[in-house]
Each structure stands twice: as C-alpha cells, then as structure tokens.
Design a protein around this motif. Structure first.
Motif, PDB file in Angstrom:
ATOM      1  N   ALA A  91      47.139  47.924  56.767  1.00 39.00           N
ATOM      2  CA  ALA A  91      46.709  48.695  57.940  1.00 39.00           C
ATOM      3  C   ALA A  91      45.284  49.225  57.772  1.00 39.00           C
ATOM      4  CB  ALA A  91      47.678  49.854  58.188  1.00 39.00           C
ATOM      5  N   ARG A  92      44.928  49.597  56.567  1.00 38.90           N
ATOM      6  CA  ARG A  92      43.568  50.097  56.322  1.00 38.90           C
ATOM      7  C   ARG A  92      42.562  48.963  56.233  1.00 38.90           C
ATOM      8  NH1 ARG A  92      45.657  53.837  51.628  1.00 38.90           N
ATOM      9  NH2 ARG A  92      46.827  55.299  52.876  1.00 38.90           N
ATOM     10  N   MET A  93      42.940  47.924  55.506  1.00 39.10           N
ATOM     11  CA  MET A  93      41.985  46.830  55.251  1.00 39.10           C
ATOM     12  C   MET A  93      41.595  46.080  56.513  1.00 39.10           C
ATOM     13  SD  MET A  93      42.765  45.123  51.586  1.00 39.10           S
ATOM     14  CE  MET A  93      41.544  43.884  51.904  1.00 39.10           C
ATOM     15  N   ARG A  94      42.488  46.001  57.470  1.00 39.64           N
ATOM     16  CA  ARG A  94      42.166  45.271  58.700  1.00 39.64           C
ATOM     17  C   ARG A  94      41.036  45.933  59.476  1.00 39.64           C
ATOM     18  NH1 ARG A  94      44.472  41.419  61.273  1.00 39.64           N
ATOM     19  NH2 ARG A  94      44.422  42.508  63.238  1.00 39.64           N
ATOM     20  N   PHE A  95      40.828  47.227  59.266  1.00 31.54           N
ATOM     21  CA  PHE A  95      39.754  47.930  59.974  1.00 31.54           C
ATOM     22  C   PHE A  95      38.467  48.025  59.162  1.00 31.54           C
ATOM     23  CE2 PHE A  95      43.571  49.441  62.149  1.00 31.54           C
ATOM     24  CZ  PHE A  95      43.218  49.097  63.443  1.00 31.54           C
ATOM     25  N   PHE A  96      38.494  47.523  57.927  1.00 34.30           N
ATOM     26  CA  PHE A  96      37.277  47.484  57.116  1.00 34.30           C
ATOM     27  C   PHE A  96      36.327  46.453  57.706  1.00 34.30           C
ATOM     28  CE2 PHE A  96      39.225  48.659  52.691  1.00 34.30           C
ATOM     29  CZ  PHE A  96      39.489  49.932  53.154  1.00 34.30           C
ATOM     30  N   PRO A  97      35.028  46.701  57.623  1.00 36.35           N
ATOM     31  CA  PRO A  97      34.083  45.620  57.937  1.00 36.35           C
ATOM     32  C   PRO A  97      34.296  44.479  56.930  1.00 36.35           C
ATOM     33  CG  PRO A  97      32.931  47.706  57.600  1.00 36.35           C
ATOM     34  CD  PRO A  97      34.366  47.940  57.272  1.00 36.35           C
ATOM     35  N   LEU A  98      33.885  43.292  57.303  1.00 37.30           N
ATOM     36  CA  LEU A  98      34.136  42.118  56.464  1.00 37.30           C
ATOM     37  C   LEU A  98      33.529  42.267  55.070  1.00 37.30           C
ATOM     38  CD1 LEU A  98      35.797  39.671  56.952  1.00 37.30           C
ATOM     39  CD2 LEU A  98      33.765  38.453  57.686  1.00 37.30           C
ATOM     40  N   SER A  99      32.399  42.950  54.980  1.00 35.90           N
ATOM     41  CA  SER A  99      31.777  43.144  53.661  1.00 35.90           C
ATOM     42  C   SER A  99      32.662  44.012  52.764  1.00 35.90           C
ATOM     43  CB  SER A  99      30.396  43.768  53.810  1.00 35.90           C
ATOM     44  OG  SER A  99      30.491  45.021  54.472  1.00 35.90           O
ATOM     45  N   GLN A 100      33.275  45.055  53.324  1.00 38.15           N
ATOM     46  CA  GLN A 100      34.175  45.898  52.534  1.00 38.15           C
ATOM     47  C   GLN A 100      35.479  45.170  52.224  1.00 38.15           C
ATOM     48  OE1 GLN A 100      34.640  49.612  54.594  1.00 38.15           O
ATOM     49  NE2 GLN A 100      32.679  50.398  53.888  1.00 38.15           N
ATOM     50  N   GLN A 101      35.944  44.351  53.164  1.00 43.49           N
ATOM     51  CA  GLN A 101      37.121  43.531  52.877  1.00 43.49           C
ATOM     52  C   GLN A 101      36.837  42.613  51.697  1.00 43.49           C
ATOM     53  OE1 GLN A 101      38.764  41.142  55.971  1.00 43.49           O
ATOM     54  NE2 GLN A 101      39.432  42.889  57.194  1.00 43.49           N
ATOM     55  N   ALA A 102      35.650  41.999  51.695  1.00 41.73           N
ATOM     56  CA  ALA A 102      35.281  41.095  50.607  1.00 41.73           C
ATOM     57  C   ALA A 102      35.277  41.837  49.277  1.00 41.73           C
ATOM     58  CB  ALA A 102      33.922  40.463  50.882  1.00 41.73           C
ATOM     59  N   LEU A 103      34.759  43.052  49.268  1.00 41.06           N
ATOM     60  CA  LEU A 103      34.746  43.847  48.043  1.00 41.06           C
ATOM     61  C   LEU A 103      36.178  44.142  47.574  1.00 41.06           C
ATOM     62  CD1 LEU A 103      32.935  45.258  46.003  1.00 41.06           C
ATOM     63  CD2 LEU A 103      33.026  47.293  47.451  1.00 41.06           C
ATOM     64  N   ALA A 104      37.052  44.509  48.519  1.00 40.71           N
ATOM     65  CA  ALA A 104      38.451  44.771  48.166  1.00 40.71           C
ATOM     66  C   ALA A 104      39.134  43.503  47.645  1.00 40.71           C
ATOM     67  CB  ALA A 104      39.203  45.319  49.387  1.00 40.71           C
ATOM     68  N   ILE A 105      38.848  42.369  48.273  1.00 43.10           N
ATOM     69  CA  ILE A 105      39.415  41.097  47.808  1.00 43.10           C
ATOM     70  C   ILE A 105      38.899  40.783  46.401  1.00 43.10           C
ATOM     71  CG2 ILE A 105      39.401  38.594  48.200  1.00 43.10           C
ATOM     72  CD1 ILE A 105      41.320  40.128  50.040  1.00 43.10           C
ATOM     73  N   GLY A 106      37.625  41.056  46.146  1.00 38.37           N
ATOM     74  CA  GLY A 106      37.064  40.850  44.812  1.00 38.37           C
ATOM     75  C   GLY A 106      37.788  41.688  43.764  1.00 38.37           C
ATOM     76  N   VAL A 107      38.090  42.931  44.104  1.00 39.67           N
ATOM     77  CA  VAL A 107      38.824  43.805  43.179  1.00 39.67           C
ATOM     78  C   VAL A 107      40.244  43.267  42.957  1.00 39.67           C
ATOM     79  CG1 VAL A 107      39.805  46.126  42.900  1.00 39.67           C
ATOM     80  CG2 VAL A 107      37.440  45.851  43.664  1.00 39.67           C
ATOM     81  N   LEU A 108      40.875  42.789  44.030  1.00 41.00           N
ATOM     82  CA  LEU A 108      42.217  42.224  43.886  1.00 41.00           C
ATOM     83  C   LEU A 108      42.207  40.952  43.036  1.00 41.00           C
ATOM     84  CD1 LEU A 108      43.655  42.765  47.456  1.00 41.00           C
ATOM     85  CD2 LEU A 108      44.481  43.787  45.338  1.00 41.00           C
ATOM     86  N   LEU A 109      41.176  40.134  43.197  1.00 38.91           N
ATOM     87  CA  LEU A 109      41.064  38.926  42.378  1.00 38.91           C
ATOM     88  C   LEU A 109      40.790  39.279  40.916  1.00 38.91           C
ATOM     89  CD1 LEU A 109      39.048  36.609  44.780  1.00 38.91           C
ATOM     90  CD2 LEU A 109      41.471  36.428  44.178  1.00 38.91           C
ATOM     91  N   LEU A 110      40.030  40.340  40.688  1.00 39.07           N
ATOM     92  CA  LEU A 110      39.803  40.815  39.327  1.00 39.07           C
ATOM     93  C   LEU A 110      41.114  41.329  38.733  1.00 39.07           C
ATOM     94  CD1 LEU A 110      37.756  41.332  37.079  1.00 39.07           C
ATOM     95  CD2 LEU A 110      37.362  43.588  38.091  1.00 39.07           C
ATOM     96  N   ASN A 111      41.885  42.062  39.533  1.00 37.62           N
ATOM     97  CA  ASN A 111      43.206  42.517  39.095  1.00 37.62           C
ATOM     98  C   ASN A 111      44.095  41.327  38.745  1.00 37.62           C
ATOM     99  OD1 ASN A 111      45.375  44.623  38.860  1.00 37.62           O
ATOM    100  ND2 ASN A 111      46.243  43.379  40.504  1.00 37.62           N
ATOM    101  N   ASP A 112      43.990  40.264  39.540  1.00 38.73           N
ATOM    102  CA  ASP A 112      44.758  39.055  39.264  1.00 38.73           C
ATOM    103  C   ASP A 112      44.391  38.479  37.899  1.00 38.73           C
ATOM    104  OD1 ASP A 112      46.416  36.654  40.139  1.00 38.73           O
ATOM    105  OD2 ASP A 112      44.460  35.752  39.747  1.00 38.73           O
ATOM    106  N   ARG A 113      43.110  38.495  37.563  1.00 38.32           N
ATOM    107  CA  ARG A 113      42.669  37.993  36.253  1.00 38.32           C
ATOM    108  C   ARG A 113      43.207  38.863  35.129  1.00 38.32           C
ATOM    109  NH1 ARG A 113      40.616  32.773  36.417  1.00 38.32           N
ATOM    110  NH2 ARG A 113      39.707  32.561  38.464  1.00 38.32           N
ATOM    111  N   VAL A 114      43.257  40.170  35.349  1.00 36.39           N
ATOM    112  CA  VAL A 114      43.799  41.084  34.338  1.00 36.39           C
ATOM    113  C   VAL A 114      45.288  40.797  34.123  1.00 36.39           C
ATOM    114  CG1 VAL A 114      44.329  43.511  33.839  1.00 36.39           C
ATOM    115  CG2 VAL A 114      42.074  42.883  34.727  1.00 36.39           C
ATOM    116  N   VAL A 115      46.031  40.603  35.223  1.00 37.86           N
ATOM    117  CA  VAL A 115      47.457  40.288  35.118  1.00 37.86           C
ATOM    118  C   VAL A 115      47.642  38.970  34.365  1.00 37.86           C
ATOM    119  CG1 VAL A 115      49.514  39.643  36.457  1.00 37.86           C
ATOM    120  CG2 VAL A 115      48.143  41.607  37.153  1.00 37.86           C
ATOM    121  N   SER A 116      46.830  37.969  34.703  1.00 31.05           N
ATOM    122  CA  SER A 116      46.914  36.675  34.025  1.00 31.05           C
ATOM    123  C   SER A 116      46.614  36.812  32.531  1.00 31.05           C
ATOM    124  CB  SER A 116      45.941  35.681  34.663  1.00 31.05           C
ATOM    125  OG  SER A 116      45.958  34.460  33.990  1.00 31.05           O
ATOM    126  N   ALA A 117      45.583  37.569  32.200  1.00 35.90           N
ATOM    127  CA  ALA A 117      45.231  37.767  30.791  1.00 35.90           C
ATOM    128  C   ALA A 117      46.359  38.492  30.052  1.00 35.90           C
ATOM    129  CB  ALA A 117      43.930  38.546  30.670  1.00 35.90           C
TER     130      ALA A 117
END
Length: 159
Positions: A91-117
């Motif tokens: 609900a929050r992310m859908r109202f983020f500008p695309l640049s902020q969404q990209a930053l949030a996605i980057g953090v989630l992808l980094l979290n994914d790498r941490v989980v994988s490691a």
C-alpha cells in the motif's frame, strides 16, 4: 477502469524471467546477473496481488530451483520472503515515485543476497565472490525500464 487487462502477460513475463536466468553469460559478468525472477515477481506482487502472492512465489521458486539446479527450496524461500515483504508494504510502495520504488527494490534485492549468503553459510556451500553483491544495484537500475515495459503490456488496450 476502461483499460482491458491482458491476462497472458503475467505467465509469459514470469517464463521469460526464468529463461533470462538461464542465458549463459561470460564468467566475468556472471556475478552481475540481475535476479530477473525476483524483479518480475516484485512487479506482479505490487500491481496484481490478487493474482500472485506467497503461494505463487513459493511454487515459482521451486520451479526455479529445479530449473537452475541449486539447493531445492533456496529460491522458493528467497522469493517467498521477497513477496511477503512486498505484500506487507504494498500500500505504501505503490504511492512512491518510481525512483523511490527502485531504491526499495534495490534494498529488497540486497536482502535477498543476504538471505542467500546465510543459506549457503548454514549449508556449508561455498560463498559467492564480492562481485555477487553488485547485482542488486543493477536490479535497482533495471526496475524503472522493467516497470514501464510490463505496465505497457499489462494495460495495453485490446483492439
């Protein structure tokens, strides 16, 4: 909404993301491969949560585990965690500008790498090189173009 939905875009986009994970890359570029499946799944969890959720993320992860030949359940867990976090903050992310969404996605992808490691550490598997940690940045940069392409396909009028 007057726009017609194109139901074929969801399965085809996930299939293409799965195929992009199989495309051979030179050894030097291999650690930079974006996690296409996570990017496409993130888009669909944000845009069509009634069609794809945690169960679909888990099944898609199992298919990816079998396709890529990794630890069975690793990608299933990683994609389920990603889908859970996205669903929780959708609900929050859908109202983020695309640049902020990209930053949030980057953090989630980094979290994914941490989980994988962490999974590889617990399982006694070899750890990835330092280049492996650059892929979330590339995924973050690819978020806006991917979002535009999938939006254009999903919302295109039939006719």
């Amino acid at each position: 909404m007057s726009r017609a939905r194109n139901g074929w875009v969801l399965p085809v986009s996930l299939f293409v993301a799965l195929l992009l994970g199989l495309v051979p890359l030179p050894e030097m570029l291999q650690p930079l491969r974006p996690y296409w499946l996570a990017l496409v799944l993130a888009y669909w969890v944000l845009e069509e949560p009634e069609k794809i959720g945690l169960g679909a993320a888990f099944v898609l992860g199992l298919i990816a585990d079998l396709t890529f030949g990794g630890l069975i359940g690793e990608q299933a867990m990683r994609l389920t965690i990603l889908a859970f976090i996205l669903d929780r903050f959708r609900a929050r992310m859908r109202f983020f500008p695309l640049s902020q969404q990209a930053l949030a996605i980057g953090v989630l992808l980094l979290n994914d790498r941490v989980v994988s490691a962490a999974i590889h550490l617990v399982m006694g598997e070899p750890q990835h090189s330092w280049g492996y940690w650059w892929a979330p940045l590339l995924g973050m940069l690819l978020w806006a173009p991917l979002h535009f392409v999938l939006d254009a396909l999903r919302l295109r009028r039939r006719g």
